[in-house]
Write an enzyme that holds these catalytic residues in place. Structure first.
Site, PDB file in Angstrom:
ATOM      1  N   VAL A 138      73.364  75.896  36.529  1.00 41.11           N
ATOM      2  CA  VAL A 138      73.846  74.590  36.968  1.00 41.11           C
ATOM      3  C   VAL A 138      72.666  73.664  37.249  1.00 41.11           C
ATOM      4  O   VAL A 138      72.679  72.484  36.899  1.00 41.11           O
ATOM      5  CB  VAL A 138      74.731  74.744  38.222  1.00 41.11           C
ATOM      6  CG1 VAL A 138      75.027  73.387  38.853  1.00 41.11           C
ATOM      7  CG2 VAL A 138      76.031  75.457  37.864  1.00 41.11           C
ATOM      8  N   CYS A 161      65.577  78.360  43.950  1.00 38.84           N
ATOM      9  CA  CYS A 161      66.480  78.083  42.840  1.00 38.84           C
ATOM     10  C   CYS A 161      65.797  78.400  41.517  1.00 38.84           C
ATOM     11  O   CYS A 161      64.754  77.834  41.204  1.00 38.84           O
ATOM     12  CB  CYS A 161      66.925  76.624  42.841  1.00 38.84           C
ATOM     13  SG  CYS A 161      68.100  76.285  41.526  1.00 38.84           S
ATOM     14  N   ILE A 188      70.065  87.041  49.286  1.00 35.21           N
ATOM     15  CA  ILE A 188      69.194  86.563  48.228  1.00 35.21           C
ATOM     16  C   ILE A 188      69.815  85.381  47.483  1.00 35.21           C
ATOM     17  O   ILE A 188      71.028  85.231  47.454  1.00 35.21           O
ATOM     18  CB  ILE A 188      68.908  87.686  47.181  1.00 35.21           C
ATOM     19  CG1 ILE A 188      70.183  88.187  46.516  1.00 35.21           C
ATOM     20  CG2 ILE A 188      68.133  88.817  47.804  1.00 35.21           C
ATOM     21  CD1 ILE A 188      69.989  89.175  45.374  1.00 35.21           C
ATOM     22  N   SER A 234      75.723  78.323  49.397  1.00 41.30           N
ATOM     23  CA  SER A 234      75.434  77.045  48.733  1.00 41.30           C
ATOM     24  C   SER A 234      75.741  77.123  47.236  1.00 41.30           C
ATOM     25  O   SER A 234      75.405  78.091  46.566  1.00 41.30           O
ATOM     26  CB  SER A 234      73.958  76.708  48.936  1.00 41.30           C
ATOM     27  OG  SER A 234      73.626  75.544  48.227  1.00 41.30           O
ATOM     28  N   ASN A 285      74.423  81.581  36.003  1.00 42.45           N
ATOM     29  CA  ASN A 285      74.625  80.138  35.969  1.00 42.45           C
ATOM     30  C   ASN A 285      73.294  79.442  35.817  1.00 42.45           C
ATOM     31  O   ASN A 285      72.252  79.942  36.235  1.00 42.45           O
ATOM     32  CB  ASN A 285      75.370  79.651  37.224  1.00 42.45           C
ATOM     33  CG  ASN A 285      74.428  79.333  38.363  1.00 42.45           C
ATOM     34  OD1 ASN A 285      73.836  78.259  38.423  1.00 42.45           O
ATOM     35  ND2 ASN A 285      74.258  80.287  39.267  1.00 42.45           N
ATOM     36  N   GLY A 288      72.979  72.464  47.051  1.00 37.38           N
ATOM     37  CA  GLY A 288      71.591  72.021  47.112  1.00 37.38           C
ATOM     38  C   GLY A 288      71.505  70.505  47.027  1.00 37.38           C
ATOM     39  O   GLY A 288      72.080  69.896  46.135  1.00 37.38           O
ATOM     40  N   GLY A 307      79.434  84.002  48.110  1.00 38.00           N
ATOM     41  CA  GLY A 307      79.176  83.041  47.046  1.00 38.00           C
ATOM     42  C   GLY A 307      80.210  83.140  45.945  1.00 38.00           C
ATOM     43  O   GLY A 307      81.340  82.658  46.060  1.00 38.00           O
ATOM     44  N   THR A 308      79.825  83.833  44.905  1.00 33.25           N
ATOM     45  CA  THR A 308      80.657  83.970  43.707  1.00 33.25           C
ATOM     46  C   THR A 308      82.073  84.452  44.012  1.00 33.25           C
ATOM     47  O   THR A 308      83.021  84.107  43.301  1.00 33.25           O
ATOM     48  CB  THR A 308      79.936  84.938  42.744  1.00 33.25           C
ATOM     49  OG1 THR A 308      78.610  84.427  42.529  1.00 33.25           O
ATOM     50  CG2 THR A 308      80.626  85.044  41.411  1.00 33.25           C
ATOM     51  N   GLY A 336      77.020  87.746  41.946  1.00 37.42           N
ATOM     52  CA  GLY A 336      78.207  88.600  41.903  1.00 37.42           C
ATOM     53  C   GLY A 336      77.858  90.057  42.172  1.00 37.42           C
ATOM     54  O   GLY A 336      76.699  90.392  42.431  1.00 37.42           O
TER      55      GLY A 336
END
Ligand SMILES: Cc1cc2nc3c(=O)[nH]c(=O)nc-3n(C[C@H](O)[C@H](O)[C@H](O)COP(=O)(O)OP(=O)(O)OC[C@H]3O[C@@H](n4cnc5c(N)ncnc54)[C@H](O)[C@@H]3O)c2cc1C
Ligand SMILES: Cc1cc2nc3c(=O)[nH]c(=O)nc-3n(C[C@H](O)[C@H](O)[C@H](O)COP(=O)(O)O)c2cc1C
Ligand code: FES
Lengths: 257, 305
Positions: free
Chosen positions: B72, B131, B192, B22, B70, B47, B266-267, B218
């Site tokens: 965001v 988050c 995680i 996500s 991040n 999200g 993810g990253t 990362g």
């Protein structure tokens, strides 16, 4: 517009001065359509502390040779590594990214204002505008005469007005002090700008106050470059938008900056 | 032939263990130019909250050694926009679209969940209680066990299909949280989310991120994530979706050996938009090389002598 990920081969690495260099990179396959203001994301290999790709504007393209020119300033670790690359080295590139500059609705004179490495997208833009029948004039600002770019690449599209902070080339002062902006303003139908934010804001305010349309290409810290991460936002009248998709080029009237 | 199908619980199966995380893969279509996203086991979308959110101010990103921070926040156009504008565009992908459900209050989580219930082609939700980038709610639910239990319980009542709860690493005992949400009816857990961190620019003496702190992701977080997956694996019976710093097939296999049934990337997608397909192929190649006929044999397969 379709985006690609490809290995390019470095054909040439031309040092312009202590800070700027031009990478000429070639694709084995034909180049897709690309428009001025668009950028590429370069993977910098094996460099400590460099994890993400680096966004760099398209400085010029040669369809026949299948090459792209990039004008790059050594700003830190990643760009310093790129400066060390030699002919024959490979670079992995995602391109073409972002939106692009748009031509004015009516034909006429246009002014392209660049500061420092922000001049990078302007020759490609000039080529496009000349093609559309516009008359192009440049206003370029640099710190001093030691940090100029290859001005011939600009002069072939139109008149170049030059400013340096210390007056060692062109007029002394910032682009805002240049006499081209003093004249009973402005025979221009549209102004384009790219460079430090503070310069672009001043240009935009000046130009907008005279009822002339202005487009600016923004810099921003990016992670993905393809619209997936929402790291690169700019506040606009439409809310937070992504500089890598809805930008990097914005009509300055839409920006909240 | 290697069997790559994995069972995520609550009636949900992935055709292979590789999915995308996500906030790191948009809604899938951002990657259409680079790969056939239909090859993925699943796509976890950004999200999604009850109403539109603008997220945090710029700058929101700082590169770090082997990773990035991040802040965001939960920028998204809200669940109604998802249902009207995005769902029609993604529902026919040949993969599962899983919505990451976020909120500031239990009511908001439940509201989003109820609205998503009407969407036939959303086989699962991932409950984001972790988050780090929203002031209220978000991580608070993920770092306070009774709150994690409460929100899981309420969402469980509202959601009949597969329920994945995404855990925060910003806790001392991950196994307690894993067990707690399992007890409240989670069909699986994913972990995680990002680790809370920060960056300062020594030149300007100012924080790099507008919010000062942000979430680290990362390769920098991989050892922590791997350890947490392994701890959770020993605490629960439900399947685990492992993530955190996975960059290639070898990393993915390590997460499976630690106990993950599936993984998320993810990253890594930011650096190589084709990485997910490479990981799918890499896992299969690994299985063939090692004479493994079912990818499920990898899960928890770490040898400790
Ligand atoms: C759409 C776009 C187009 C660009 N076009 C060009 C171009 O044509 N030529 C060119 O030389 N540069 C261009 N840039 C800027 C370039 O991407 C950065 O200078 C580069 O990423 C710095 O990387 P580095 O590893 O050398 O520096 P780092 O070691 O990462 O950082 C060195 C310094 O540069 C600053 N910095 C890092 N990234 C950026 C950024 N994205 N914007 C502003 N400052 C930054 C850091 O804060 C730090 O102070 C562009 C940026 C964007 C977003
Ligand atoms: C830019 C960015 C945005 C993210 N947005 C969300 C989100 O909306 N919901 C969520 O549960 N996790 C979000 N995450 C966390 C990731 O899904 C993932 O848990 C974390 O990045 C660790 O995995 P990685 O190291 O592979 O990236 C985000 C991560 C990043 C980097
Ligand atoms: S850099 Fe990821 S959305 Fe723009």
């Amino acid at each position: 517009m379709t985006k690609y990920i490809r290995d390019f081969i470095i054909e040439d690495n031309i040092r312009l001065n202590t800070e700027y260099f031009i990478l000429n990179i070639r694709s084995e396959e034909a180049l897709p359509d690309m428009y001025p203001g668009q950028f590429v994301e370069i993977k910098v290999e094996n460099t400590d502390g460099v994890f993400l790709r680096r966004p760099i504007s398209i400085y010029g393209i040669d369809r026949e040779k299948q090459t792209i020119n990039l004008l790059i300033q050594k700003a830190g670790k990643g760009t310093t590594k790129l400066a060390q690359h030699k002919q024959g080295d490979k670079l992995n590139i995602i391109f073409p990214l972002g939106n692009s500059f748009t031509a004015p609705e009516r034909k006429g004179k246009v002014l392209l204002v660049g500061g420092g490495v922000g001049v990078a997208p302007l020759p490609f833009l000039a080529e496009y505008l000349v093609d559309k029948g516009m008359e192009v004039e440049f206003l370029l600002g640099f710190r001093n005469s030691d940090l100029l770019v290859d001005l011939k690449n600009f002069e072939k599209y139109g008149k170049v007005n030059l400013s340096t902070d210390n007056g060692t080339a062109g007029e002394k002062g910032t682009v805002m002090d240049n006499s081209v902006l003093k004249e009973e303003l402005l025979p221009f139908v549209k102004v384009y700008t790219c460079g430090p934010n503070i310069m672009m804001k001043a240009v935009a305010a000046f130009v907008e106050a005279r009822g002339i349309e202005c487009e600016a290409s923004l810099e921003n810290t990016m992670a993905c470059g393809i619209g997936a991460c929402l790291c690169c936002i700019q506040e606009t009248i439409h809310g937070n938008v992504r500089v890598c998709i809805e930008g990097p080029v914005f009509n300055t009237k839409e920006l909240i900056w | 032939m290697v069997n790559t199908e994995v069972n995520i619980g609550g009636g949900l199966k992935f055709k292979n263990p590789v999915s995308t995380a996500s906030g790191c893969f948009g809604y899938g279509y951002e990657y259409d130019d680079f790969i056939d996203v239909g090859r993925l086991g699943a796509i976890f979308v950004k999200g999604t909250t009850g109403s539109k959110r603008e997220g945090n101010p710029y700058p929101r990103m700082a590169e770090t050694a082997s990773g990035m921070l991040n802040s965001v926040g939960l920028q998204n156009k809200g669940v109604d926009h998802f249902i009207k504008e995005i769902y029609p565009r993604v529902k026919d992908y040949n993969t599962h679209i899983i919505v990451n459900v976020s909120g500031s209050t239990v009511d908001e989580y439940v509201e989003v969940t109820e609205k998503l219930s009407d969407l036939e082609k959303i086989p699962a939700i991932e409950l984001n209680i972790s988050c780090p980038n929203v002031r209220e709610g978000g991580m608070v639910f993920g770092t306070h066990c009774p709150s994690a239990m409460m929100v899981t319980r309420e969402v469980r009542k509202a959601w009949k299909r597969s329920l994945i709860v995404k855990l925060s690493p910003n806790v001392t005992s991950i196994h307690e949280f894993a067990k707690a949400v399992e007890g409240e009816g989670a069909d699986s857990i994913s972990l995680i989310n990002t680790l809370l961190g920060m960056a300062i620019d020594a030149k300007t003496r100012r924080p790099v991120l507008a919010t000062v702190t942000g979430g680290l992701s990362g390769p920098a977080v991989k050892p922590v994530a791997l350890r947490m997956v392994w701890q959770a694996y020993h605490a629960v019976k439900i399947p685990i979706i492992g993530l955190g710093g996975i960059m290639n097939a070898t990393d993915a296999i390590e997460f499976m050996l630690a106990g993950a049934t599936a993984i998320q990337l993810g990253t890594a997608n930011f650096i190589d938009p084709t990485v997910s397909v490479k990981v799918i192929e890499g896992i299969e190649a690994y299985c063939r090389e090692h004479g493994i006929t079912d990818v499920n044999e990898l899960t928890g397969g770490m040898i400790s002598d």
